[in-house]
Enzyme design. Structure first.
Site, PDB file in Angstrom:
ATOM      1  N   CYS A  52     -24.925 -58.430 -16.848  1.00 45.18           N
ATOM      2  CA  CYS A  52     -26.226 -59.601 -17.262  1.00 45.18           C
ATOM      3  C   CYS A  52     -27.305 -58.684 -18.065  1.00 45.18           C
ATOM      4  O   CYS A  52     -27.499 -57.256 -18.228  1.00 45.18           O
ATOM      5  CB  CYS A  52     -26.663 -60.702 -16.665  1.00 45.18           C
ATOM      6  SG  CYS A  52     -27.120 -60.204 -14.891  1.00 45.18           S
ATOM      7  N   VAL A  84     -29.356 -57.747 -12.419  1.00 44.79           N
ATOM      8  CA  VAL A  84     -28.390 -57.848 -11.513  1.00 44.79           C
ATOM      9  C   VAL A  84     -28.816 -59.246 -11.023  1.00 44.79           C
ATOM     10  O   VAL A  84     -27.424 -60.041 -10.542  1.00 44.79           O
ATOM     11  CB  VAL A  84     -29.732 -57.594 -10.102  1.00 44.79           C
ATOM     12  CG1 VAL A  84     -29.359 -55.730  -9.817  1.00 44.79           C
ATOM     13  CG2 VAL A  84     -30.190 -58.101 -10.053  1.00 44.79           C
TER      14      VAL A  84
END
Length: 305
Positions: free
Chosen positions: A226, A229
């Site tokens: 992403c 995290v």
């Protein structure tokens, strides 16, 4: 530093447990999550904080440690082997996934080098490149051909659906002339600092990715990223949860997140309650509610294309 407490609950008892933890504004889940705060944070960050590597990190609190992915040394400098990514344990093996940050403009080449060197064929992206006016991830591909050091990345197809986009790439190593196929599964329906509208959406997406992993990535890791995290941890946790429910008849969200955080600190953020909600919906779907139909539709969309 072992599990401060595993919270393994049998599938039969999970609904009652869920209701208890949800009471008083998720009080029980908040306590569990509080216990996870320090997990994995004490590990050495020696390589990540090395002066040459520091600029390669998107966030100064999301730093890989002992399970970091090491690249080959290209130009004779020890820092060539650094990328902000960790091997992550899945249900089937301890290096089933690689959790990576969204590439920076200066780390795109390293990102593709990692995909080549680790023989990655399944790539999962859980952020848009820009969200709420902020850059979350450098767009590391183009609609045509892109050269990244010794790797040529060629986009061969793109299918845009409502909640995700599927992209196929051929990546070629200039030095060996070998070409490989990589498929990117880009989930676009995840709001920044929130959770997807329904658990079914993410569960269906996981089934789509898992189908591809089972076919192409049994012997190599799947890269998930992403910006940092939170969503990455959530996706990997859902994959593990589904196996746990199917094969062990238990649910242990706490234990899974604990294990992930021992490999990469801060995995799973605002999504902890959502993960428990996913577990509940997965269990309910097994007793014959509507989710199975969604999976079938997803597969059908896929075949039609």
């Amino acid at each position: 530093f072992g599990l401060s407490r595993s919270v393994a609950v049998s599938v039969e008892d999970f609904e009652a447990y869920y209701k208890k933890q949800r009471a008083d504004s998720n009080c029980g889940f908040a306590e569990e999550f509080e216990d996870l705060k320090v997990v994995g944070t004490a590990q050495s960050k020696l390589h990540a904080l090395n002066v040459e590597n520091k600029p390669k990190n998107r966030y100064n609190n999301v730093l890989p440690d002992s399970s970091r992915v090491k690249l080959s040394i290209l130009h004779g400098s020890p820092s060539d082997d650094y990328i902000n990514a960790n091997y992550m344990p899945g249900y089937n093996s301890r290096k089933e996934f690689i959790a990576a940050q969204g590439p920076l403009p200066t780390t795109v080449n390293d990102f593709w080098r990692m995909i080549w060197e680790k023989n990655v064929q399944t790539l999962v992206m859980l952020t848009r490149c820009n969200e709420q006016g902020r850059v979350k991830c450098e767009q590391y591909w183009s609609s045509g051909t892109k050269r990244c050091d010794n790797i040529i990345v060629k986009a061969t197809s793109e299918i845009t659906l409502e909640d995700w986009t599927l992209r196929d790439f051929d990546i070629k190593n200039v030095k060996t002339a070998e070409t490989r196929a990589v498929r990117q599964f880009h989930f676009t329906a995840w709001p920044d600092h929130g959770v997807p509208e329904t658990t079914e959406l993410l569960i269906s997406f996981r089934h789509l990715v898992r189908e591809h992993m089972n076919q192409y990535s049994r012997h190599s890791p799947t890269v998930v990223h992403c910006a940092g995290v939170g969503r990455t941890g959530t996706f990997i946790a859902i994959d593990r949860l589904i196996f746990q429910i199917e094969r062990e008849n238990t649910v242990d969200v706490f234990g899974i997140v604990h294990d992930l955080r021992m490999h990469r600190p801060l995995m799973v953020q605002t999504e902890y309650v959502f993960l428990n909600q996913c577990a509940l919906d997965i269990i309910r779907s097994r007793t014959g509610t509507n989710v199975d139909l969604i999976y079938q539709n997803t597969a059908a969309i896929y075949e039609n294309i």
